[in-house]
Scaffold this motif. Structure first.
Motif, PDB file in Angstrom:
ATOM      1  N   GLU A   1       0.830  -1.213   0.000  1.00  0.00           N
ATOM      2  CA  GLU A   1       0.000   0.000   0.000  1.00  0.00           C
ATOM      3  C   GLU A   1       0.859   1.256   0.000  1.00  0.00           C
ATOM      4  OE1 GLU A   1      -3.075   0.161   2.908  1.00  0.00           O
ATOM      5  OE2 GLU A   1      -3.856  -1.811   2.406  1.00  0.00           O
ATOM      6  N   ASP A   2       1.945   1.215   0.753  1.00  0.00           N
ATOM      7  CA  ASP A   2       2.832   2.383   0.810  1.00  0.00           C
ATOM      8  C   ASP A   2       3.416   2.716  -0.569  1.00  0.00           C
ATOM      9  OD1 ASP A   2       2.371   2.555   3.480  1.00  0.00           O
ATOM     10  OD2 ASP A   2       4.276   1.643   4.097  1.00  0.00           O
ATOM     11  N   THR A   3       3.624   1.673  -1.385  1.00  0.00           N
ATOM     12  CA  THR A   3       4.210   1.937  -2.707  1.00  0.00           C
ATOM     13  C   THR A   3       3.228   2.689  -3.619  1.00  0.00           C
ATOM     14  OG1 THR A   3       3.468  -0.135  -3.681  1.00  0.00           O
ATOM     15  CG2 THR A   3       5.646  -0.156  -2.655  1.00  0.00           C
ATOM     16  N   MET A   4       1.931   2.563  -3.317  1.00  0.00           N
ATOM     17  CA  MET A   4       0.916   3.134  -4.228  1.00  0.00           C
ATOM     18  C   MET A   4       1.067   4.646  -4.408  1.00  0.00           C
ATOM     19  SD  MET A   4      -1.033   0.796  -5.347  1.00  0.00           S
ATOM     20  CE  MET A   4      -0.975  -0.920  -4.983  1.00  0.00           C
ATOM     21  N   ALA A   5       1.289   5.334  -3.290  1.00  0.00           N
ATOM     22  CA  ALA A   5       1.394   6.795  -3.362  1.00  0.00           C
ATOM     23  C   ALA A   5       2.582   7.185  -4.241  1.00  0.00           C
ATOM     24  CB  ALA A   5       1.556   7.364  -1.968  1.00  0.00           C
ATOM     25  N   GLU A   6       3.657   6.403  -4.137  1.00  0.00           N
ATOM     26  CA  GLU A   6       4.847   6.658  -4.947  1.00  0.00           C
ATOM     27  C   GLU A   6       4.575   6.300  -6.416  1.00  0.00           C
ATOM     28  OE1 GLU A   6       7.529   8.134  -4.072  1.00  0.00           O
ATOM     29  OE2 GLU A   6       8.659   7.772  -5.933  1.00  0.00           O
ATOM     30  N   LEU A   7       3.930   5.140  -6.600  1.00  0.00           N
ATOM     31  CA  LEU A   7       3.712   4.657  -7.975  1.00  0.00           C
ATOM     32  C   LEU A   7       2.869   5.624  -8.797  1.00  0.00           C
ATOM     33  CD1 LEU A   7       3.108   0.820  -7.650  1.00  0.00           C
ATOM     34  CD2 LEU A   7       5.206   2.049  -8.201  1.00  0.00           C
ATOM     35  N   LYS A   8       1.863   6.224  -8.158  1.00  0.00           N
ATOM     36  CA  LYS A   8       0.961   7.034  -8.982  1.00  0.00           C
ATOM     37  C   LYS A   8       1.586   8.352  -9.418  1.00  0.00           C
ATOM     38  CE  LYS A   8      -1.987   9.239  -5.559  1.00  0.00           C
ATOM     39  NZ  LYS A   8      -3.350   9.405  -5.089  1.00  0.00           N
ATOM     40  N   LYS A   9       2.749   8.686  -8.839  1.00  0.00           N
ATOM     41  CA  LYS A   9       3.466   9.856  -9.365  1.00  0.00           C
ATOM     42  C   LYS A   9       3.931   9.590 -10.798  1.00  0.00           C
ATOM     43  CE  LYS A   9       5.395  11.257  -4.931  1.00  0.00           C
ATOM     44  NZ  LYS A   9       6.616  11.091  -4.117  1.00  0.00           N
ATOM     45  N   HIS A  10       4.204   8.326 -11.090  1.00  0.00           N
ATOM     46  CA  HIS A  10       4.789   7.978 -12.393  1.00  0.00           C
ATOM     47  C   HIS A  10       3.850   7.169 -13.280  1.00  0.00           C
ATOM     48  CE1 HIS A  10       8.630   9.133 -10.570  1.00  0.00           C
ATOM     49  NE2 HIS A  10       8.260   8.425  -9.530  1.00  0.00           N
ATOM     50  N   TYR A  11       2.899   6.477 -12.650  1.00  0.00           N
ATOM     51  CA  TYR A  11       2.080   5.529 -13.407  1.00  0.00           C
ATOM     52  C   TYR A  11       0.602   5.714 -13.076  1.00  0.00           C
ATOM     53  CZ  TYR A  11       6.666   3.301 -13.290  1.00  0.00           C
ATOM     54  OH  TYR A  11       8.009   3.057 -13.362  1.00  0.00           O
ATOM     55  N   THR A  12      -0.214   5.115 -13.922  1.00  0.00           N
ATOM     56  CA  THR A  12      -1.644   5.018 -13.668  1.00  0.00           C
ATOM     57  C   THR A  12      -1.887   3.621 -13.114  1.00  0.00           C
ATOM     58  OG1 THR A  12      -2.039   6.496 -15.497  1.00  0.00           O
ATOM     59  CG2 THR A  12      -3.895   5.094 -14.831  1.00  0.00           C
ATOM     60  N   VAL A  13      -2.598   3.520 -12.005  1.00  0.00           N
ATOM     61  CA  VAL A  13      -2.745   2.220 -11.344  1.00  0.00           C
ATOM     62  C   VAL A  13      -4.219   1.817 -11.287  1.00  0.00           C
ATOM     63  CG1 VAL A  13      -2.321   0.923  -9.217  1.00  0.00           C
ATOM     64  CG2 VAL A  13      -0.712   2.722  -9.910  1.00  0.00           C
ATOM     65  N   VAL A  14      -4.485   0.556 -11.661  1.00  0.00           N
ATOM     66  CA  VAL A  14      -5.824  -0.018 -11.480  1.00  0.00           C
ATOM     67  C   VAL A  14      -5.661  -1.254 -10.608  1.00  0.00           C
ATOM     68  CG1 VAL A  14      -7.888  -0.951 -12.606  1.00  0.00           C
ATOM     69  CG2 VAL A  14      -6.476   0.742 -13.806  1.00  0.00           C
ATOM     70  N   ILE A  15      -6.375  -1.305  -9.494  1.00  0.00           N
ATOM     71  CA  ILE A  15      -6.176  -2.398  -8.544  1.00  0.00           C
ATOM     72  C   ILE A  15      -7.508  -3.028  -8.160  1.00  0.00           C
ATOM     73  CG2 ILE A  15      -6.070  -0.694  -6.640  1.00  0.00           C
ATOM     74  CD1 ILE A  15      -4.269  -2.653  -5.143  1.00  0.00           C
ATOM     75  N   VAL A  16      -7.556  -4.363  -8.238  1.00  0.00           N
ATOM     76  CA  VAL A  16      -8.722  -5.098  -7.747  1.00  0.00           C
ATOM     77  C   VAL A  16      -8.446  -5.482  -6.301  1.00  0.00           C
ATOM     78  CG1 VAL A  16     -10.096  -7.217  -7.962  1.00  0.00           C
ATOM     79  CG2 VAL A  16      -9.216  -6.084 -10.019  1.00  0.00           C
ATOM     80  N   THR A  17      -9.405  -5.247  -5.424  1.00  0.00           N
ATOM     81  CA  THR A  17      -9.204  -5.663  -4.037  1.00  0.00           C
ATOM     82  C   THR A  17     -10.526  -6.052  -3.391  1.00  0.00           C
ATOM     83  OG1 THR A  17      -8.378  -5.003  -1.863  1.00  0.00           O
ATOM     84  CG2 THR A  17      -9.236  -3.235  -3.232  1.00  0.00           C
ATOM     85  N   HIS A  18     -10.439  -7.019  -2.479  1.00  0.00           N
ATOM     86  CA  HIS A  18     -11.606  -7.384  -1.657  1.00  0.00           C
ATOM     87  C   HIS A  18     -11.561  -6.667  -0.323  1.00  0.00           C
ATOM     88  CE1 HIS A  18     -13.846 -10.490  -3.767  1.00  0.00           C
ATOM     89  NE2 HIS A  18     -12.700 -10.840  -4.322  1.00  0.00           N
ATOM     90  N   ASN A  19     -10.506  -5.923  -0.105  1.00  0.00           N
ATOM     91  CA  ASN A  19     -10.301  -5.278   1.188  1.00  0.00           C
ATOM     92  C   ASN A  19     -10.817  -3.834   1.120  1.00  0.00           C
ATOM     93  OD1 ASN A  19      -9.098  -3.756   3.242  1.00  0.00           O
ATOM     94  ND2 ASN A  19      -7.377  -5.201   3.400  1.00  0.00           N
ATOM     95  N   MET A  20     -11.962  -3.619   1.756  1.00  0.00           N
ATOM     96  CA  MET A  20     -12.607  -2.295   1.666  1.00  0.00           C
ATOM     97  C   MET A  20     -11.727  -1.191   2.234  1.00  0.00           C
ATOM     98  SD  MET A  20     -15.383  -2.638   0.163  1.00  0.00           S
ATOM     99  CE  MET A  20     -14.596  -3.967  -0.673  1.00  0.00           C
ATOM    100  N   GLN A  21     -11.081  -1.487   3.368  1.00  0.00           N
ATOM    101  CA  GLN A  21     -10.209  -0.468   3.960  1.00  0.00           C
ATOM    102  C   GLN A  21      -9.102  -0.106   2.988  1.00  0.00           C
ATOM    103  OE1 GLN A  21     -11.378  -2.948   5.787  1.00  0.00           O
ATOM    104  NE2 GLN A  21     -12.249  -2.036   7.625  1.00  0.00           N
ATOM    105  N   GLN A  22      -8.572  -1.140   2.336  1.00  0.00           N
ATOM    106  CA  GLN A  22      -7.492  -0.898   1.388  1.00  0.00           C
ATOM    107  C   GLN A  22      -7.973  -0.025   0.221  1.00  0.00           C
ATOM    108  OE1 GLN A  22      -5.842  -4.269  -1.086  1.00  0.00           O
ATOM    109  NE2 GLN A  22      -4.072  -3.733   0.168  1.00  0.00           N
ATOM    110  N   ALA A  23      -9.113  -0.383  -0.341  1.00  0.00           N
ATOM    111  CA  ALA A  23      -9.656   0.424  -1.450  1.00  0.00           C
ATOM    112  C   ALA A  23      -9.842   1.868  -0.998  1.00  0.00           C
ATOM    113  CB  ALA A  23     -10.990  -0.160  -1.919  1.00  0.00           C
ATOM    114  N   ALA A  24     -10.408   2.026   0.195  1.00  0.00           N
ATOM    115  CA  ALA A  24     -10.703   3.372   0.698  1.00  0.00           C
ATOM    116  C   ALA A  24      -9.415   4.158   0.946  1.00  0.00           C
ATOM    117  CB  ALA A  24     -11.527   3.268   1.976  1.00  0.00           C
ATOM    118  N   ARG A  25      -8.398   3.476   1.461  1.00  0.00           N
ATOM    119  CA  ARG A  25      -7.149   4.175   1.802  1.00  0.00           C
ATOM    120  C   ARG A  25      -6.349   4.584   0.580  1.00  0.00           C
ATOM    121  NH1 ARG A  25      -6.413   0.355   6.193  1.00  0.00           N
ATOM    122  NH2 ARG A  25      -5.381  -1.029   4.725  1.00  0.00           N
TER     123      ARG A  25
END
Ligand SMILES: Nc1ncnc2c1ncn2[C@@H]1O[C@H](COP(=O)(O)OP(=O)(O)OP(=O)(O)O)[C@@H](O)[C@H]1O
Ligand SMILES: [Mg+2]
Length: 290
Positions: free
Chosen positions: A220-244
């Motif tokens: 999850e921590d990598t996501m904030a970094e990744l979106k500076k450079h890339y477009t991210v689409v993620i499937v998740t069953h974890n509601m907290q994760q999706a929300a965060r």
């Protein structure tokens, strides 16, 4: 549920208040509505396995340099849909897609479109980490080299491992096998491998579902970094994760058993979790089913 209860529930799930989210958005760039840059445009996409229609009529704009989360009950077509975004769906015998998926000004399903090139531009990370039986270094370097990378390989390997938040843990053992890493490290190695070929979009299908909480947190921590450079689409069953982690959320749903899955609601993550338009979305994000 009343509006204020919903808002509180959304805040509980996201751990972020509306004010904080507004602030975050200001820092982040344009809010939804102002739209930002378009990463991919999906129009009337349907996906089939033989004669079985698994997903029907999905239209969705995926914003560049944002994280888009896809949620919904099991079997409603999230994995099928995401695989249509880099032409991985059609590798399954009998599987095909209909509709339009644009990446920049390229229709990825056009006759002149090369699936190998599309899969380089739209990378994918799977649920189960699948490193090659090669060294940590070669796991990252190999794909980039066969894709014609001509620059400084050491530098590229380091950059990719840093972006995947793995560098510090592996920098002294780059020549060791990728299999010697923990599950969470292997998954970050797979993310680094995907980043090494410099895709524009990264698709992730439940990348953290098999991982322990600490590894999940690192992903999850990598996501904030990744979106500076890339477009991210993620499937998740974890509601907290999706929300965060996400900026936008799409809720997939099936009305009756045997029907194809549909994109039931798609909006700002904050809206989906605090004040969705449709009852099914609300029932799902508040854990009433699924
Ligand atoms: N290889 C396949 N061949 C035939 N049918 C398939 C195949 N893969 C998936 N399906 C069917 O397509 C539908 C959508 O499945 P999909 O795996 O996309 O759902 P999902 O939303 O990703 O579910 P989950 O949350 O359990 O991962 C289901 O009815 C499933 O049984
Ligand atoms: Mg799935």
């Amino acid at each position: 549920m009343t509006q204020s209860e919903r808002t509180r529930e959304g805040q509980r799930l996201t751990g972020v208040s509306r004010d904080q989210r507004e602030e975050r958005r200001d820092a982040d760039g344009p809010p939804a509505g102002d739209n930002g840059t378009l990463g991919m445009k999906i129009q009337d996409l349907s996906a089939f396995y033989g004669s079985f229609k698994a997903v029907t009529d999905v239209s969705m704009d995926i914003r560049a340099n944002k994280v888009t989360a896809l949620i919904g009950p099991s079997g409603c077509g999230k994995s099928t849909f995401i695989r249509c975004l880099n032409r991985m769906h059609e590798v399954i015998p009998g599987a095909r897609a209909e509709g339009t998926v644009s990446l920049g000004d390229q229709d990825i399903y056009a006759k002149n479109s090369d699936p190998v090139v599309i899969r380089r531009r739209v990378g994918m990370v799977f649920q189960k980490p699948n490193p090659f039986s090669k060294s940590i270094y070669e796991n990252v370097a190999w794909g980039a080299r066969i894709n014609g990378f001509r620059g400084d390989v050491d530098e590229m390997v380091e950059r990719s491992l840093r972006q995947a938040a793995l560098w510090d843990e592996v920098k002294d053992r780059l020549k060791e096998s990728g299999y010697g890493l923990s599950g969470g490290q292997q998954q970050r190695l797979c993310i680094a491998r995907t980043l090494a070929v410099e895709p524009e979009v990264i698709l992730m299908d439940e990348p953290a579902s098999a991982l322990d909480p600490v590894s999940t947190q690192k992903i999850e921590d990598t996501m904030a970094e990744l979106k500076k450079h890339y477009t991210v689409v993620i499937v998740t069953h974890n509601m907290q994760q999706a929300a965060r982690i996400s900026d936008y959320t799409g809720f997939f749903y099936i009305v009756n058993m045997g029907d194809p899955g549909r994109l039931w609601e798609f909006d700002d993550t904050e809206k989906i979790f605090s004040n969705p338009e449709r009852k099914e979305t609300e029932d799902y994000v508040t854990g009433r089913f699924g």
